[in-house]
Design a protein around this motif. Structure first.
Motif, PDB file in Angstrom:
ATOM      1  N   HIS A  22      -1.259  12.388  -7.242  1.00  0.00           N
ATOM      2  CA  HIS A  22      -1.222  11.988  -8.650  1.00  0.00           C
ATOM      3  C   HIS A  22      -2.628  11.766  -9.210  1.00  0.00           C
ATOM      4  CE1 HIS A  22       0.310  10.169 -12.319  1.00  0.00           C
ATOM      5  NE2 HIS A  22      -0.513   9.147 -12.133  1.00  0.00           N
ATOM      6  N   ALA A  23      -3.486  11.133  -8.405  1.00  0.00           N
ATOM      7  CA  ALA A  23      -4.826  10.768  -8.888  1.00  0.00           C
ATOM      8  C   ALA A  23      -5.885  11.816  -8.564  1.00  0.00           C
ATOM      9  CB  ALA A  23      -5.246   9.434  -8.284  1.00  0.00           C
ATOM     10  N   GLN A  24      -5.600  12.712  -7.653  1.00  0.00           N
ATOM     11  CA  GLN A  24      -6.496  13.770  -7.178  1.00  0.00           C
ATOM     12  C   GLN A  24      -7.593  13.226  -6.264  1.00  0.00           C
ATOM     13  OE1 GLN A  24      -7.708  16.140 -10.571  1.00  0.00           O
ATOM     14  NE2 GLN A  24      -5.693  17.109 -10.682  1.00  0.00           N
ATOM     15  N   THR A  25      -8.574  12.543  -6.817  1.00  0.00           N
ATOM     16  CA  THR A  25      -9.652  11.987  -5.995  1.00  0.00           C
ATOM     17  C   THR A  25      -9.809  10.496  -6.294  1.00  0.00           C
ATOM     18  OG1 THR A  25     -10.848  14.091  -6.030  1.00  0.00           O
ATOM     19  CG2 THR A  25     -12.091  12.139  -5.366  1.00  0.00           C
ATOM     20  N   LEU A  26      -9.876   9.683  -5.223  1.00  0.00           N
ATOM     21  CA  LEU A  26      -9.989   8.239  -5.410  1.00  0.00           C
ATOM     22  C   LEU A  26     -10.996   7.655  -4.423  1.00  0.00           C
ATOM     23  CD1 LEU A  26      -6.298   6.959  -5.732  1.00  0.00           C
ATOM     24  CD2 LEU A  26      -8.031   7.008  -7.530  1.00  0.00           C
ATOM     25  N   PRO A  27     -11.764   6.645  -4.858  1.00  0.00           N
ATOM     26  CA  PRO A  27     -12.530   5.864  -3.890  1.00  0.00           C
ATOM     27  C   PRO A  27     -11.547   5.120  -2.987  1.00  0.00           C
ATOM     28  CG  PRO A  27     -13.264   5.437  -6.140  1.00  0.00           C
ATOM     29  CD  PRO A  27     -11.991   6.191  -6.237  1.00  0.00           C
ATOM     30  N   PHE A  28     -11.946   4.871  -1.758  1.00  0.00           N
ATOM     31  CA  PHE A  28     -11.057   4.224  -0.801  1.00  0.00           C
ATOM     32  C   PHE A  28     -10.501   2.901  -1.331  1.00  0.00           C
ATOM     33  CE2 PHE A  28     -10.468   1.170   2.676  1.00  0.00           C
ATOM     34  CZ  PHE A  28      -9.456   1.801   3.379  1.00  0.00           C
ATOM     35  N   GLY A  29     -11.354   2.092  -1.925  1.00  0.00           N
ATOM     36  CA  GLY A  29     -10.922   0.797  -2.436  1.00  0.00           C
ATOM     37  C   GLY A  29      -9.838   0.920  -3.492  1.00  0.00           C
ATOM     38  N   GLU A  30      -9.956   1.920  -4.349  1.00  0.00           N
ATOM     39  CA  GLU A  30      -8.948   2.110  -5.385  1.00  0.00           C
ATOM     40  C   GLU A  30      -7.652   2.645  -4.785  1.00  0.00           C
ATOM     41  OE1 GLU A  30      -8.438   4.183  -9.799  1.00  0.00           O
ATOM     42  OE2 GLU A  30     -10.406   4.066  -8.836  1.00  0.00           O
ATOM     43  N   LEU A  31      -7.763   3.458  -3.743  1.00  0.00           N
ATOM     44  CA  LEU A  31      -6.567   3.940  -3.055  1.00  0.00           C
ATOM     45  C   LEU A  31      -5.773   2.771  -2.466  1.00  0.00           C
ATOM     46  CD1 LEU A  31      -4.792   6.215  -1.915  1.00  0.00           C
ATOM     47  CD2 LEU A  31      -6.386   6.372   0.021  1.00  0.00           C
ATOM     48  N   VAL A  32      -6.483   1.798  -1.914  1.00  0.00           N
ATOM     49  CA  VAL A  32      -5.831   0.601  -1.374  1.00  0.00           C
ATOM     50  C   VAL A  32      -5.051  -0.103  -2.476  1.00  0.00           C
ATOM     51  CG1 VAL A  32      -6.235  -1.701  -0.412  1.00  0.00           C
ATOM     52  CG2 VAL A  32      -7.492   0.259   0.486  1.00  0.00           C
ATOM     53  N   MET A  33      -5.670  -0.259  -3.637  1.00  0.00           N
ATOM     54  CA  MET A  33      -5.013  -0.973  -4.731  1.00  0.00           C
ATOM     55  C   MET A  33      -3.836  -0.190  -5.290  1.00  0.00           C
ATOM     56  SD  MET A  33      -8.159  -2.786  -6.803  1.00  0.00           S
ATOM     57  CE  MET A  33      -9.166  -1.313  -6.955  1.00  0.00           C
ATOM     58  N   ARG A  34      -4.023   1.095  -5.510  1.00  0.00           N
ATOM     59  CA  ARG A  34      -2.952   1.898  -6.124  1.00  0.00           C
ATOM     60  C   ARG A  34      -1.753   2.066  -5.203  1.00  0.00           C
ATOM     61  NH1 ARG A  34      -4.858   6.727 -10.120  1.00  0.00           N
ATOM     62  NH2 ARG A  34      -6.696   5.733 -11.038  1.00  0.00           N
ATOM     63  N   SER A  35      -2.003   2.093  -3.917  1.00  0.00           N
ATOM     64  CA  SER A  35      -0.905   2.267  -2.965  1.00  0.00           C
ATOM     65  C   SER A  35      -0.216   0.943  -2.628  1.00  0.00           C
ATOM     66  CB  SER A  35      -1.404   2.913  -1.673  1.00  0.00           C
ATOM     67  OG  SER A  35      -2.329   2.069  -1.006  1.00  0.00           O
ATOM     68  N   SER A  36      -0.798  -0.173  -3.091  1.00  0.00           N
ATOM     69  CA  SER A  36      -0.259  -1.510  -2.778  1.00  0.00           C
ATOM     70  C   SER A  36      -0.023  -1.659  -1.280  1.00  0.00           C
ATOM     71  CB  SER A  36       1.055  -1.752  -3.544  1.00  0.00           C
ATOM     72  OG  SER A  36       0.844  -1.690  -4.923  1.00  0.00           O
ATOM     73  N   THR A  37      -1.010  -1.220  -0.513  1.00  0.00           N
ATOM     74  CA  THR A  37      -0.896  -1.194   0.939  1.00  0.00           C
ATOM     75  C   THR A  37      -2.055  -1.951   1.560  1.00  0.00           C
ATOM     76  OG1 THR A  37       0.125   1.000   0.796  1.00  0.00           O
ATOM     77  CG2 THR A  37      -0.703   0.345   2.953  1.00  0.00           C
ATOM     78  N   ASP A  38      -1.787  -2.609   2.671  1.00  0.00           N
ATOM     79  CA  ASP A  38      -2.827  -3.333   3.386  1.00  0.00           C
ATOM     80  C   ASP A  38      -3.978  -2.388   3.731  1.00  0.00           C
ATOM     81  OD1 ASP A  38      -3.562  -5.839   5.094  1.00  0.00           O
ATOM     82  OD2 ASP A  38      -3.775  -4.124   6.451  1.00  0.00           O
ATOM     83  N   LYS A  39      -5.207  -2.859   3.508  1.00  0.00           N
ATOM     84  CA  LYS A  39      -6.365  -1.968   3.670  1.00  0.00           C
ATOM     85  C   LYS A  39      -6.523  -1.452   5.091  1.00  0.00           C
ATOM     86  CE  LYS A  39      -9.578  -5.865   4.161  1.00  0.00           C
ATOM     87  NZ  LYS A  39     -10.712  -6.577   3.550  1.00  0.00           N
ATOM     88  N   SER A  40      -6.153  -2.247   6.092  1.00  0.00           N
ATOM     89  CA  SER A  40      -6.283  -1.774   7.468  1.00  0.00           C
ATOM     90  C   SER A  40      -5.288  -0.656   7.750  1.00  0.00           C
ATOM     91  CB  SER A  40      -6.086  -2.928   8.461  1.00  0.00           C
ATOM     92  OG  SER A  40      -4.795  -3.486   8.337  1.00  0.00           O
ATOM     93  N   LEU A  41      -4.087  -0.739   7.158  1.00  0.00           N
ATOM     94  CA  LEU A  41      -3.109   0.339   7.327  1.00  0.00           C
ATOM     95  C   LEU A  41      -3.564   1.598   6.593  1.00  0.00           C
ATOM     96  CD1 LEU A  41      -0.441   1.425   8.347  1.00  0.00           C
ATOM     97  CD2 LEU A  41       0.684   0.383   6.364  1.00  0.00           C
ATOM     98  N   VAL A  42      -4.162   1.428   5.417  1.00  0.00           N
ATOM     99  CA  VAL A  42      -4.707   2.584   4.701  1.00  0.00           C
ATOM    100  C   VAL A  42      -5.785   3.254   5.549  1.00  0.00           C
ATOM    101  CG1 VAL A  42      -5.949   3.367   2.652  1.00  0.00           C
ATOM    102  CG2 VAL A  42      -4.189   1.614   2.438  1.00  0.00           C
ATOM    103  N   SER A  43      -6.638   2.455   6.173  1.00  0.00           N
ATOM    104  CA  SER A  43      -7.703   2.995   7.021  1.00  0.00           C
ATOM    105  C   SER A  43      -7.128   3.858   8.139  1.00  0.00           C
ATOM    106  CB  SER A  43      -8.517   1.850   7.645  1.00  0.00           C
ATOM    107  OG  SER A  43      -9.131   1.060   6.668  1.00  0.00           O
ATOM    108  N   ARG A  44      -6.168   3.310   8.867  1.00  0.00           N
ATOM    109  CA  ARG A  44      -5.563   4.040   9.982  1.00  0.00           C
ATOM    110  C   ARG A  44      -4.840   5.295   9.503  1.00  0.00           C
ATOM    111  NH1 ARG A  44      -4.008  -1.267  11.240  1.00  0.00           N
ATOM    112  NH2 ARG A  44      -1.833  -0.832  10.674  1.00  0.00           N
ATOM    113  N   THR A  45      -4.132   5.137   8.393  1.00  0.00           N
ATOM    114  CA  THR A  45      -3.338   6.252   7.884  1.00  0.00           C
ATOM    115  C   THR A  45      -4.225   7.392   7.407  1.00  0.00           C
ATOM    116  OG1 THR A  45      -1.598   4.720   7.204  1.00  0.00           O
ATOM    117  CG2 THR A  45      -1.567   6.907   6.211  1.00  0.00           C
TER     118      THR A  45
END
Length: 214
Positions: free
Chosen positions: A78-101
Motif C-alpha cells: 500500500h505504501a510502496q516504500t517506508l522507513p523501518f520506524g514508520e513500518l512499525v507504526m503502520r503495521s501496529s506490530t511490535d518492533k522486534s517482530l517487525v525486525s525478525r519478519t
C-alpha cells in the motif's frame, strides 16, 4: 461480583436486566465489579485472535507465509516504500517482530532493505521486490474475500456502528499514547533494533502468531 461471559458461549437471553447479557451495561467510572475476563482489552484480544485464525491463517498457509509476513507485505504494498520506524507504526506490530519478519522476508527475496542518509541518523528503507509485489497480487483477492465474508455476517447498520466505535477507540488510544510519550519513540532506537536482528541468524521456525494487541 463476577459477571464473566465467555466469548465462545456468549448468549443473549431474554431478561429484564441488561447486565445479564451485557457486563458493561451498568458500568461505573471506577469499574467496580468488572472482571478481567470482561476487560475491553481481553475481548479485543479474543476477537482479534479468532479472526486471525478464521480468516488470515488459511490463506497465509496457502502461500507459505506467516501472519506477520503477510502483514508487512500488505502494508508495504500500500505504501510502496517506508522507513523501518514508520513500518512499525503502520503495521501496529511490535518492533522486534517487525525486525525478525523483515529479515525473513529479505531472505525469501520478497523485500529489499537499504540504508538511506548518513550516520547517526541513517534510515533503513523497506520496500517490496518484484517477487514480493507479485506474491501480494496473488494473495490480496483471497484476503479481501475472507474479510468481506466475515463483515457480511453483520447487517449494514451493525457494520456502520462497529466502524465508528473502532475509530472512536483508536482515537482515544492515540490521545493517551501521545500524553504518555509526547516526544514519540526515537527512530534511531528502532533502527538499532533492526540492525541487531540482522546480525543474528533468523529462526528456522516461523510462527503464525502475530502480535497481541492489548
Amino acid at each position: 461480583m463476577n459477571n464473566y461471559v465467555h466469548p465462545a458461549t456468549l448468549e443473549f437471553p431474554g431478561s429484564s436486566s441488561p447486565s445479564d447479557a451485557d457486563p458493561w451495561a451498568l458500568l461505573e467510572a471506577h469499574g467496580e465489579g468488572l472482571s478481567v475476563e470482561n476487560f475491553l482489552t481481553t475481548w479485543m484480544s479474543h476477537v482479534s485472535n479468532a479472526l486471525r485464525r478464521a480468516i488470515t491463517v488459511p490463506y497465509a498457509d496457502e502461500f507459505g507465509l506467516t501472519v506477520a509476513e503477510w502483514r508487512m507485505i500488505a502494508v508495504l504494498a500500500h505504501a510502496q516504500t517506508l522507513p523501518f520506524g514508520e513500518l512499525v507504526m503502520r503495521s501496529s506490530t511490535d518492533k522486534s517482530l517487525v525486525s525478525r519478519t523483515m529479515r525473513m522476508l529479505e531472505g525469501k527475496g520478497l523485500v529489499s532493505l537499504r540504508a538511506q542518509g548518513n550516520a547517526p541518523r541513517r534510515k533503513l528503507m523497506c520496500e517490496l521486490t518484484p517477487a514480493g509485489i507479485e506474491l501480494h497480487d496473488q494473495v490480496i483477492p483471497k484476503a479481501r474475500e475472507g474479510q468481506a465474508k466475515m463483515l457480511l455476517v453483520m447487517t449494514v447498520e451493525e457494520r456502520k456502528v462497529l466502524f465508528q466505535v473502532l475509530q472512536k477507540l483508536h482515537r482515544e488510544c492515540l490521545v493517551h499514547q501521545a500524553a504518555l510519550h509526547p516526544h514519540g519513540v526515537p527512530d534511531d532506537e528502532l533502527q538499532h533494533e533492526l540492525h541487531e536482528t540482522q546480525e543474528a541468524q533468523p529462526p528456522h521456525d516461523a510462527q503464525h502468531a502475530a502480535p497481541s494487541h492489548p
